[in-house]
Design a protein around this motif. Structure first.
Motif: not given
Length: 130
Positions: A63-88
């Motif tokens: 996709a041409g996105v060179d920066e990798d600072s957000l690669d770990a976003l999926p591993t740090r996400s949590t579910r707060l309640e159904p349909g709501r998530h916390s994503m640093p």
């Protein structure tokens, strides 16, 4: 691009920039799609921590996105309640998306397309949302 902008301004022909702006918009679409994929992938481990999420390095590069600072976003996400998530760092991702959307609108704005103002207004409304 700065030289092209200066030349087209001197000639009074901003439409000369359209091919360059269109190419940049197409690249922005690829990057925006990747960022949306990243958001979707962040939801998966939050909803099912036992499920592994694929790394998106190849997709990011394609996709041409060179920066990798957000690669770990999926591993740090949590579910707060159904349909709501916390994503640093989701605000950083949203800023990237905003930049891509702005780049996607540039050819429309430059060519004075009738709907350009409407799309610009919609993007401004998105910027106003918390």
């Amino acid at each position: 691009m700065a030289d092209k902008t200066r030349i087209s301004d001197a000639l009074g022909e901003p439409r000369l920039l359209l091919p360059t702006l269109a190419n940049q918009a197409l690249a922005a679409i690829d990057r925006a799609n990747f960022h949306f994929t990243r958001l979707q992938m962040a939801q998966t481990p939050a909803d099912d921590p036992q499920r592994t999420t694929p790394e998106l390095i190849a997709e990011r590069t394609a996709a041409g996105v060179d920066e990798d600072s957000l690669d770990a976003l999926p591993t740090r996400s949590t579910r707060l309640e159904p349909g709501r998530h916390s994503m640093p760092e989701v605000s950083t991702l949203c800023e990237r998306l905003s930049g891509e959307l702005t780049a996607m609108l540039a050819p429309w704005r430059s060519s004075s397309v009738e709907d350009a103002e409407s799309f610009s207004d919609r993007l401004a409304a998105l910027h106003a949302e918390p």
